[in-house]
Design an enzyme around this catalytic site. Sequence first.
Site, mmCIF file in Angstrom:
data_model
loop_
_atom_site.group_PDB
_atom_site.id
_atom_site.type_symbol
_atom_site.label_atom_id
_atom_site.label_comp_id
_atom_site.label_asym_id
_atom_site.label_seq_id
_atom_site.Cartn_x
_atom_site.Cartn_y
_atom_site.Cartn_z
ATOM 1 N N HIS A 14 -3.033 4.101 7.325
ATOM 2 C CA HIS A 14 -4.044 4.919 7.990
ATOM 3 C C HIS A 14 -3.421 5.669 9.165
ATOM 4 C CE1 HIS A 14 -5.641 2.251 11.548
ATOM 5 N NE2 HIS A 14 -4.340 2.154 11.427
ATOM 6 N N CYS A 33 -0.695 4.929 16.843
ATOM 7 C CA CYS A 33 -1.654 4.937 15.727
ATOM 8 C C CYS A 33 -2.041 6.356 15.320
ATOM 9 C CB CYS A 33 -2.893 4.125 16.082
ATOM 10 S SG CYS A 33 -2.564 2.358 16.045
ATOM 11 N N HIS A 39 0.884 4.978 9.193
ATOM 12 C CA HIS A 39 1.493 3.650 9.322
ATOM 13 C C HIS A 39 0.596 2.678 8.564
ATOM 14 C CE1 HIS A 39 -1.507 3.658 12.535
ATOM 15 N NE2 HIS A 39 -1.553 2.340 12.362
ATOM 16 N N HIS A 41 -0.942 -1.442 7.599
ATOM 17 C CA HIS A 41 -1.314 -2.775 8.095
ATOM 18 C C HIS A 41 -1.479 -3.724 6.924
ATOM 19 C CE1 HIS A 41 -2.063 -1.640 12.256
ATOM 20 N NE2 HIS A 41 -2.660 -0.542 11.802
ATOM 21 N N ASP A 79 -6.736 -1.233 -1.615
ATOM 22 C CA ASP A 79 -5.420 -1.875 -1.603
ATOM 23 C C ASP A 79 -4.306 -0.901 -1.987
ATOM 24 O OD1 ASP A 79 -3.661 -3.994 -1.209
ATOM 25 O OD2 ASP A 79 -3.759 -4.605 -3.323
ATOM 26 N N HIS A 80 -3.272 -0.853 -1.144
ATOM 27 C CA HIS A 80 -2.109 0.023 -1.332
ATOM 28 C C HIS A 80 -2.473 1.496 -1.295
ATOM 29 C CE1 HIS A 80 -0.172 -3.744 -2.324
ATOM 30 N NE2 HIS A 80 1.001 -3.137 -2.277
ATOM 31 N N GLU A 125 -6.730 -6.809 11.578
ATOM 32 C CA GLU A 125 -5.781 -5.698 11.407
ATOM 33 C C GLU A 125 -4.353 -6.196 11.665
ATOM 34 O OE1 GLU A 125 -6.247 -1.335 12.803
ATOM 35 O OE2 GLU A 125 -5.019 -2.311 14.321
HETATM 36 NI NI NI Z 1 -3.146 1.152 12.826
#
Ligand code: NI
Length: 136
Positions: A14, A33, A39, A41, A79-80, A125
């Site tokens: 995200h 961020c 990036h 998580h 997911d992914h 997160e």
């Molecule tokens: Ni983040």
Amino acid sequence: MVYLTRVEHFNAAHRLYNPEWSAAKNEEIFGKCANKNWHGHNYELFVTVKGNPDPETGFLIDAKILSRIINTHVLEEVDHLNLNEDVTFMKGKLCSTENLAIGIWNQLSGKLPPSVHLHCIKLYETPQIFVEYYGD
Ligand code: NI
């Protein structure tokens, strides 16, 4: 009333970025961020449901069935993937953990058997930060 929690895991990319703001203000508020190249998580998702055990099974809900519902309506959607670009239920929203927890709640709301009620979405997160949402 008994509470049952299923723990699931997903990875997603995200970026926190408010398009109404300048690049400088995004950098000031969101720091790394706001990185334009995204990036990721490793999210830990705790889905807690509540209700009374079925007298025939002793179960509130079969944990395998709950896992299948979470897989279909949440994990297969996120997911992914890239939360900002790929995830329909996050379209037009800031992809914070807060908004993601609310989005996951909305994905699961109404998908459970009638005797089972959604109680809490807890979303980590990072190991240090998590959000809880109770639907109000
Ligand atoms: Ni983040």
